[in-house]
Motif scaffolding. Structure first.
Motif, mmCIF file in Angstrom:
data_model
loop_
_atom_site.group_PDB
_atom_site.id
_atom_site.type_symbol
_atom_site.label_atom_id
_atom_site.label_comp_id
_atom_site.label_asym_id
_atom_site.label_seq_id
_atom_site.Cartn_x
_atom_site.Cartn_y
_atom_site.Cartn_z
ATOM 1 N N ASP A 36 1.099 -1.136 -0.101
ATOM 2 C CA ASP A 36 0.121 0.170 0.049
ATOM 3 C C ASP A 36 0.897 1.031 -0.125
ATOM 4 O OD1 ASP A 36 -1.750 1.921 0.300
ATOM 5 O OD2 ASP A 36 -3.038 0.912 1.887
ATOM 6 N N MET A 37 1.410 1.805 -0.965
ATOM 7 C CA MET A 37 2.060 2.834 -1.223
ATOM 8 C C MET A 37 1.444 4.127 -0.834
ATOM 9 S SD MET A 37 5.058 1.570 -2.042
ATOM 10 C CE MET A 37 6.071 2.694 -2.451
ATOM 11 N N ASP A 38 0.055 4.182 -0.552
ATOM 12 C CA ASP A 38 -0.227 5.478 -0.015
ATOM 13 C C ASP A 38 -0.486 5.819 1.076
ATOM 14 O OD1 ASP A 38 -1.189 5.921 -2.922
ATOM 15 O OD2 ASP A 38 -3.201 5.039 -2.487
ATOM 16 N N ARG A 39 0.203 4.687 2.051
ATOM 17 C CA ARG A 39 0.365 4.774 3.643
ATOM 18 C C ARG A 39 1.618 4.411 3.897
ATOM 19 N NH1 ARG A 39 -4.787 1.916 5.984
ATOM 20 N NH2 ARG A 39 -3.161 0.701 6.701
ATOM 21 N N GLN A 40 2.313 5.218 5.002
ATOM 22 C CA GLN A 40 3.275 4.621 5.317
ATOM 23 C C GLN A 40 3.301 3.531 6.318
ATOM 24 O OE1 GLN A 40 5.311 7.841 7.626
ATOM 25 N NE2 GLN A 40 6.008 8.857 5.667
ATOM 26 N N LEU A 41 4.489 2.694 6.309
ATOM 27 C CA LEU A 41 4.320 1.498 7.308
ATOM 28 C C LEU A 41 4.149 2.009 8.699
ATOM 29 C CD1 LEU A 41 7.136 -0.783 5.738
ATOM 30 C CD2 LEU A 41 4.633 -1.238 5.779
ATOM 31 N N PRO A 42 3.322 1.281 9.534
ATOM 32 C CA PRO A 42 3.390 1.671 11.295
ATOM 33 C C PRO A 42 4.794 1.417 11.593
ATOM 34 C CG PRO A 42 1.623 0.290 10.463
ATOM 35 C CD PRO A 42 2.486 0.160 9.412
ATOM 36 N N ARG A 43 4.998 2.261 12.606
ATOM 37 C CA ARG A 43 6.319 2.044 13.105
ATOM 38 C C ARG A 43 6.633 0.524 13.987
ATOM 39 N NH1 ARG A 43 8.292 6.981 16.189
ATOM 40 N NH2 ARG A 43 8.928 5.418 17.709
ATOM 41 N N SER A 44 5.365 0.171 14.323
ATOM 42 C CA SER A 44 5.461 -1.414 14.908
ATOM 43 C C SER A 44 5.715 -2.360 13.786
ATOM 44 C CB SER A 44 4.220 -1.697 15.846
ATOM 45 O OG SER A 44 3.150 -1.495 14.912
ATOM 46 N N MET A 45 5.727 -2.179 12.541
ATOM 47 C CA MET A 45 5.922 -3.294 11.738
ATOM 48 C C MET A 45 7.340 -3.268 11.388
ATOM 49 S SD MET A 45 2.912 -4.163 11.425
ATOM 50 C CE MET A 45 2.600 -5.277 9.810
ATOM 51 N N VAL A 46 7.984 -4.593 11.165
ATOM 52 C CA VAL A 46 9.266 -4.955 10.608
ATOM 53 C C VAL A 46 9.226 -5.889 9.419
ATOM 54 C CG1 VAL A 46 10.381 -4.792 12.777
ATOM 55 C CG2 VAL A 46 9.669 -6.786 12.070
ATOM 56 N N ILE A 47 10.268 -5.742 8.551
ATOM 57 C CA ILE A 47 10.172 -6.501 7.495
ATOM 58 C C ILE A 47 10.471 -7.994 7.709
ATOM 59 C CG2 ILE A 47 11.446 -6.788 5.302
ATOM 60 C CD1 ILE A 47 12.041 -3.653 5.317
ATOM 61 N N ALA A 48 9.611 -8.916 7.176
ATOM 62 C CA ALA A 48 9.805 -10.394 7.351
ATOM 63 C C ALA A 48 10.302 -10.909 6.176
ATOM 64 C CB ALA A 48 8.261 -10.904 7.775
ATOM 65 N N HIS A 49 10.098 -10.239 4.985
ATOM 66 C CA HIS A 49 10.705 -11.019 4.013
ATOM 67 C C HIS A 49 10.761 -10.048 2.678
ATOM 68 C CE1 HIS A 49 10.689 -14.313 0.603
ATOM 69 N NE2 HIS A 49 9.881 -13.564 -0.030
ATOM 70 N N GLN A 50 11.551 -10.400 1.802
ATOM 71 C CA GLN A 50 11.725 -9.553 0.537
ATOM 72 C C GLN A 50 12.024 -10.226 -0.703
ATOM 73 O OE1 GLN A 50 15.667 -8.073 2.269
ATOM 74 N NE2 GLN A 50 16.475 -7.922 0.164
ATOM 75 N N GLU A 51 12.027 -9.453 -1.676
ATOM 76 C CA GLU A 51 12.185 -9.940 -2.970
ATOM 77 C C GLU A 51 12.722 -8.721 -3.823
ATOM 78 O OE1 GLU A 51 12.177 -12.929 -4.506
ATOM 79 O OE2 GLU A 51 11.651 -13.821 -2.593
ATOM 80 N N PRO A 52 13.754 -8.931 -4.650
ATOM 81 C CA PRO A 52 14.602 -10.095 -4.704
ATOM 82 C C PRO A 52 15.361 -10.095 -3.310
ATOM 83 C CG PRO A 52 15.636 -8.098 -6.007
ATOM 84 C CD PRO A 52 14.224 -7.789 -5.454
ATOM 85 N N PRO A 53 16.099 -11.574 -3.168
ATOM 86 C CA PRO A 53 17.009 -11.748 -1.711
ATOM 87 C C PRO A 53 18.140 -11.014 -1.913
ATOM 88 C CG PRO A 53 16.670 -13.639 -3.442
ATOM 89 C CD PRO A 53 16.044 -12.576 -3.939
ATOM 90 N N PRO A 54 18.737 -10.839 -0.759
ATOM 91 C CA PRO A 54 19.807 -10.228 -0.269
ATOM 92 C C PRO A 54 20.893 -10.711 -1.453
ATOM 93 C CG PRO A 54 18.796 -10.724 1.706
ATOM 94 C CD PRO A 54 18.214 -11.450 0.617
ATOM 95 N N GLY A 55 21.882 -9.719 -1.788
ATOM 96 C CA GLY A 55 23.128 -10.291 -2.629
ATOM 97 C C GLY A 55 22.760 -10.349 -4.204
ATOM 98 N N THR A 56 21.279 -10.214 -4.596
ATOM 99 C CA THR A 56 20.880 -10.328 -6.006
ATOM 100 C C THR A 56 21.443 -9.002 -6.501
ATOM 101 O OG1 THR A 56 19.029 -11.629 -5.373
ATOM 102 C CG2 THR A 56 18.847 -10.159 -7.505
ATOM 103 N N MET A 57 22.084 -8.825 -7.652
ATOM 104 C CA MET A 57 22.323 -7.882 -8.462
ATOM 105 C C MET A 57 20.901 -7.410 -9.163
ATOM 106 S SD MET A 57 25.322 -7.660 -7.468
ATOM 107 C CE MET A 57 25.871 -6.095 -8.363
ATOM 108 N N ALA A 58 20.902 -6.105 -9.185
ATOM 109 C CA ALA A 58 19.572 -5.598 -9.764
ATOM 110 C C ALA A 58 19.916 -4.029 -10.146
ATOM 111 C CB ALA A 58 18.466 -5.040 -8.545
ATOM 112 N N ALA A 59 19.189 -3.804 -11.115
ATOM 113 C CA ALA A 59 19.275 -2.511 -12.082
ATOM 114 C C ALA A 59 19.241 -1.318 -11.223
ATOM 115 C CB ALA A 59 18.296 -2.660 -13.339
ATOM 116 N N PRO A 60 19.804 -0.267 -11.604
ATOM 117 C CA PRO A 60 19.327 0.983 -10.582
ATOM 118 C C PRO A 60 18.027 1.383 -10.710
ATOM 119 C CG PRO A 60 21.274 1.172 -11.931
ATOM 120 C CD PRO A 60 20.776 0.042 -12.607
ATOM 121 N N ALA A 61 17.494 1.949 -9.723
ATOM 122 C CA ALA A 61 16.176 2.256 -9.685
ATOM 123 C C ALA A 61 14.927 0.958 -9.621
ATOM 124 C CB ALA A 61 15.445 3.123 -10.657
ATOM 125 N N ALA A 62 15.648 -0.080 -9.457
ATOM 126 C CA ALA A 62 14.851 -1.438 -9.519
ATOM 127 C C ALA A 62 14.130 -1.416 -8.113
ATOM 128 C CB ALA A 62 15.741 -2.749 -9.536
#
Length: 77
Positions: A36-62
């Protein structure tokens, strides 16, 4: 000659708050995307999962997409 990188290593943002992850990704030239890009994440939320995974090489602005979970300890701060 263009000195901008052609690829950026995706950082590990799992366990960070949205604010921390946003600052890190922005500093590297990446975007942080969540459901939901229209609202900021609540302060009490932490990131549990991400895509792409850490260490992946991505294009600038990805986008680094994140899924969050509630952290009750952050509500006490």
């Amino acid at each position: 000659m263009d000195d901008r990188p052609t690829h950026i290593e995706v950082p590990d943002v799992v366990g960070m708050t949205g604010r921390e992850a946003h600052a890190l990704c922005r500093g590297l030239g990446l975007f942080l995307g969540y459901y939901d890009m229209d609202r900021q994440l609540p302060r009490s939320m932490v990131i549990a999962h991400q895509e792409p995974p850490p260490g992946t090489m991505a294009a600038p602005a990805a986008a680094v997409r994140i899924w969050t979970k509630w952290d009750p300890l952050l509500d006490q701060k």
